[in-house]
Design a protein around this motif. Structure first.
Motif, mmCIF file in Angstrom:
data_model
loop_
_atom_site.group_PDB
_atom_site.id
_atom_site.type_symbol
_atom_site.label_atom_id
_atom_site.label_comp_id
_atom_site.label_asym_id
_atom_site.label_seq_id
_atom_site.Cartn_x
_atom_site.Cartn_y
_atom_site.Cartn_z
ATOM 1 N N ALA A 82 -12.286 -28.692 -21.208
ATOM 2 C CA ALA A 82 -12.149 -27.224 -21.146
ATOM 3 C C ALA A 82 -13.416 -26.597 -20.579
ATOM 4 O O ALA A 82 -13.826 -25.527 -20.984
ATOM 5 C CB ALA A 82 -11.840 -26.670 -22.516
ATOM 6 N N GLY A 83 -14.036 -27.315 -19.655
ATOM 7 C CA GLY A 83 -15.226 -26.779 -19.014
ATOM 8 C C GLY A 83 -16.403 -26.728 -19.957
ATOM 9 O O GLY A 83 -16.777 -27.724 -20.541
ATOM 10 N N THR A 84 -16.974 -25.543 -20.130
ATOM 11 C CA THR A 84 -18.179 -25.401 -20.956
ATOM 12 C C THR A 84 -17.877 -24.815 -22.332
ATOM 13 O O THR A 84 -18.798 -24.522 -23.081
ATOM 14 C CB THR A 84 -19.188 -24.486 -20.235
ATOM 15 O OG1 THR A 84 -18.588 -23.210 -20.011
ATOM 16 C CG2 THR A 84 -19.612 -25.100 -18.906
ATOM 17 N N ALA A 85 -16.617 -24.636 -22.667
ATOM 18 C CA ALA A 85 -16.268 -23.986 -23.932
ATOM 19 C C ALA A 85 -15.751 -24.995 -24.947
ATOM 20 O O ALA A 85 -15.029 -25.925 -24.599
ATOM 21 C CB ALA A 85 -15.202 -22.914 -23.692
ATOM 22 N N THR A 86 -16.135 -24.783 -26.216
ATOM 23 C CA THR A 86 -15.551 -25.550 -27.305
ATOM 24 C C THR A 86 -14.142 -25.032 -27.550
ATOM 25 O O THR A 86 -13.922 -23.824 -27.613
ATOM 26 C CB THR A 86 -16.386 -25.389 -28.588
ATOM 27 O OG1 THR A 86 -17.683 -25.945 -28.371
ATOM 28 C CG2 THR A 86 -15.731 -26.097 -29.759
ATOM 29 N N PHE A 87 -13.164 -25.946 -27.664
ATOM 30 C CA PHE A 87 -11.800 -25.467 -27.853
ATOM 31 C C PHE A 87 -11.133 -26.187 -29.010
ATOM 32 O O PHE A 87 -11.543 -27.271 -29.420
ATOM 33 C CB PHE A 87 -10.977 -25.615 -26.573
ATOM 34 C CG PHE A 87 -10.807 -27.039 -26.097
ATOM 35 C CD1 PHE A 87 -9.659 -27.750 -26.377
ATOM 36 C CD2 PHE A 87 -11.809 -27.650 -25.344
ATOM 37 C CE1 PHE A 87 -9.504 -29.049 -25.932
ATOM 38 C CE2 PHE A 87 -11.654 -28.940 -24.893
ATOM 39 C CZ PHE A 87 -10.502 -29.652 -25.189
ATOM 40 N N SER A 88 -10.101 -25.548 -29.543
ATOM 41 C CA SER A 88 -9.420 -26.037 -30.733
ATOM 42 C C SER A 88 -8.420 -27.132 -30.372
ATOM 43 O O SER A 88 -7.808 -27.116 -29.298
ATOM 44 C CB SER A 88 -8.693 -24.874 -31.419
ATOM 45 O OG SER A 88 -7.998 -25.329 -32.557
ATOM 46 N N ILE A 89 -8.273 -28.106 -31.284
ATOM 47 C CA ILE A 89 -7.331 -29.199 -31.116
ATOM 48 C C ILE A 89 -6.347 -29.157 -32.285
ATOM 49 O O ILE A 89 -6.749 -29.225 -33.448
ATOM 50 C CB ILE A 89 -8.049 -30.563 -31.128
ATOM 51 C CG1 ILE A 89 -9.038 -30.668 -29.964
ATOM 52 C CG2 ILE A 89 -7.054 -31.713 -31.097
ATOM 53 C CD1 ILE A 89 -8.398 -30.815 -28.611
ATOM 54 N N SER A 90 -5.058 -29.016 -31.996
ATOM 55 C CA SER A 90 -4.057 -29.048 -33.065
ATOM 56 C C SER A 90 -3.774 -30.499 -33.447
ATOM 57 O O SER A 90 -3.968 -31.420 -32.647
ATOM 58 C CB SER A 90 -2.772 -28.340 -32.624
ATOM 59 O OG SER A 90 -2.210 -28.987 -31.496
ATOM 60 N N ILE A 91 -3.315 -30.682 -34.667
ATOM 61 C CA ILE A 91 -3.111 -32.029 -35.199
ATOM 62 C C ILE A 91 -1.715 -32.132 -35.805
ATOM 63 O O ILE A 91 -1.296 -31.269 -36.582
ATOM 64 C CB ILE A 91 -4.164 -32.360 -36.273
ATOM 65 C CG1 ILE A 91 -5.576 -32.192 -35.712
ATOM 66 C CG2 ILE A 91 -3.971 -33.783 -36.806
ATOM 67 C CD1 ILE A 91 -6.659 -32.183 -36.781
ATOM 68 N N SER A 92 -1.010 -33.216 -35.450
ATOM 69 C CA SER A 92 0.297 -33.500 -36.027
ATOM 70 C C SER A 92 0.232 -34.847 -36.737
ATOM 71 O O SER A 92 -0.216 -35.838 -36.150
ATOM 72 C CB SER A 92 1.375 -33.541 -34.938
ATOM 73 O OG SER A 92 2.615 -33.987 -35.458
ATOM 74 N N ILE A 93 0.650 -34.886 -38.003
ATOM 75 C CA ILE A 93 0.641 -36.128 -38.784
ATOM 76 C C ILE A 93 2.053 -36.424 -39.266
ATOM 77 O O ILE A 93 2.658 -35.613 -39.974
ATOM 78 C CB ILE A 93 -0.319 -36.034 -39.983
ATOM 79 C CG1 ILE A 93 -1.760 -35.819 -39.494
ATOM 80 C CG2 ILE A 93 -0.232 -37.288 -40.852
ATOM 81 C CD1 ILE A 93 -2.788 -35.711 -40.595
ATOM 82 N N ASN A 94 2.586 -37.553 -38.839
ATOM 83 C CA ASN A 94 3.942 -37.961 -39.218
ATOM 84 C C ASN A 94 4.972 -36.867 -38.942
ATOM 85 O O ASN A 94 5.890 -36.635 -39.721
ATOM 86 C CB ASN A 94 3.989 -38.371 -40.693
ATOM 87 C CG ASN A 94 3.126 -39.580 -40.991
ATOM 88 O OD1 ASN A 94 2.738 -40.308 -40.084
ATOM 89 N ND2 ASN A 94 2.799 -39.792 -42.258
ATOM 90 N N GLY A 95 4.783 -36.175 -37.821
ATOM 91 C CA GLY A 95 5.740 -35.157 -37.399
ATOM 92 C C GLY A 95 5.507 -33.778 -37.961
ATOM 93 O O GLY A 95 6.216 -32.832 -37.601
#
Length: 346
Positions: free
Chosen positions: A43-56
């Motif tokens: 995402a270039g120079t920006a910190t970005f959020s990561i979504s998480i899926s666990i067992n659906g």
């Protein structure tokens, strides 16, 4: 898994529960866990959020990826808790301890050194503390917690695993007591894993050809596919579905010694020898022996991966295998055929 094998695994589990005081279900793991580094799009120079899926199911807490980082970082307590791990702060070690089944691990903020069942591994990315929460790299979930992990866009997907675990190690002991047969890999004493062999366990070479149990011997590097169920004993025991010998031609009368390198010497012709003192792996093996490192000596780590002969140094913990052709000196000397370098202990 065929019905007969399932039945034998269930019977063995019940038997072990009665004799050892309980069994545990190991953390979910695929037969070929995703052990590669997980990378999300830059995402270039920006910190970005990561979504998480666990067992659906979507996890309420997101992870994040900083500029230039190798992989996303995930909230440890939220992810481990959703996977069924017990998570506790250890005030004495100033680390977070996790426990589920046969996996015991420890994580310390800022240290790319992860304690896994009394051994350390490195992942290339250190855990970080952000807003009083500890975050770990996504590869921690695959390599340490042994879950199946993949990246889909800006989402980390953690899926349930298959019915067995695949492990690689060197055979250090074999038991053939009539109706009971087993193979120990990855250590001696309370270390390693005991693979219980039943009538439905497949034994074969890499080319697919079958092996008899009598053809297995110490010093062989094998890949074992075993149940998620294991006893709580040390070492743990588990029903085994398949054992594949990864070596080519091997010597069937190998001797073995597990212990500490006491001394390393280099002769005028450049030949390196080391003296090891410890525990004999068989009746004819030595508690103390001097072994020469030859050009064809196989040097590997506990996972069966190639290691450097230069790491055979004074103080190193090793398991060495050698021919029974030894000198009559004290201690006797011979040539090392295979040396397994053990990981640093806690």
């Amino acid at each position: 898994m065929n019905a007969a094998l399932k039945t034998s695994a269930i019977l063995l589990t019940l038997s072990l529960a009665l004799t050892t005081g309980g069994v545990s279900a190991a953390p979910s793991a695929t037969s070929t866990p995703n052990h590669s580094t997980i990378q999300a799009p830059s995402a270039g120079t920006a910190t970005f959020s990561i979504s998480i899926s666990i067992n659906g199911s979507a996890l309420s807490e997101p992870g994040f990826q900083s500029p230039g980082s190798k992989e996303p970082l995930l909230p440890l307590r939220a992810v481990a808790g959703a996977l069924g791990f017990t998570v506790a702060w250890n005030a004495q070690t100033k680390a977070v301890d996790l426990n589920k089944g046969s996996i015991f691990t420890s994580v310390k903020s800022g240290k790319d050194r992860y304690a896994v069942n009394k051994m350390y591994i490195q992942l290339g990315t250190a855990p970080q503390t952000k807003q009083n929460k500890l975050y770990v790299p996504a590869s921690f979930v695959s390599k340490v917690l042994r879950q199946s992990v993949s990246a889909e866009g800006q989402q980390i997907v953690i899926n349930p695993a298959a019915e067995h675990i695949s492990e690689t190690g060197v055979i250090t002991a074999i038991t053939d007591a009539g109706s009971y047969q087993s193979v120990r890999i990855r250590g001696i004493g309370t270390e390693g894993m005991i693979l219980n062999v039943g009538k439905d366990t497949r034994l074969n070479r890499q080319d697919g050809s079958e092996l008899a149990f009598s053809e297995l011997h110490i010093g062989m590097t094998v890949e074992a596919q075993h149940s998620l169920i294991s006893t709580r004993s040390l070492p743990p025991q588990t029903p085994t579905y398949q054992i594949t010998v990864l070596d080519g031609e091997t010597q069937d009368d190998l001797l073995g010694t597990a212990g500490t390198v006491q001394q390393v010497t280099t002769a005028e012709d450049g030949t390196v020898s080391f003296r090891i003192r410890g525990s004999a792996l068989s009746e004819k093996s030595q508690n103390e022996v001097v072994l020469r490192l030859a050009k064809d000596t196989v040097v590997i780590n506990e996972n069966g991966e190639t290691a450097s002969p230069a790491d055979v140094i004074q103080g190193a913990e090793v398991i060495s295998f050698y021919s029974p052709l030894l000198t009559r000196s004290l201690p006797p000397s011979g040539t090392a055929l295979k040396v397994v370098l053990k990981a640093d202990k806690l």
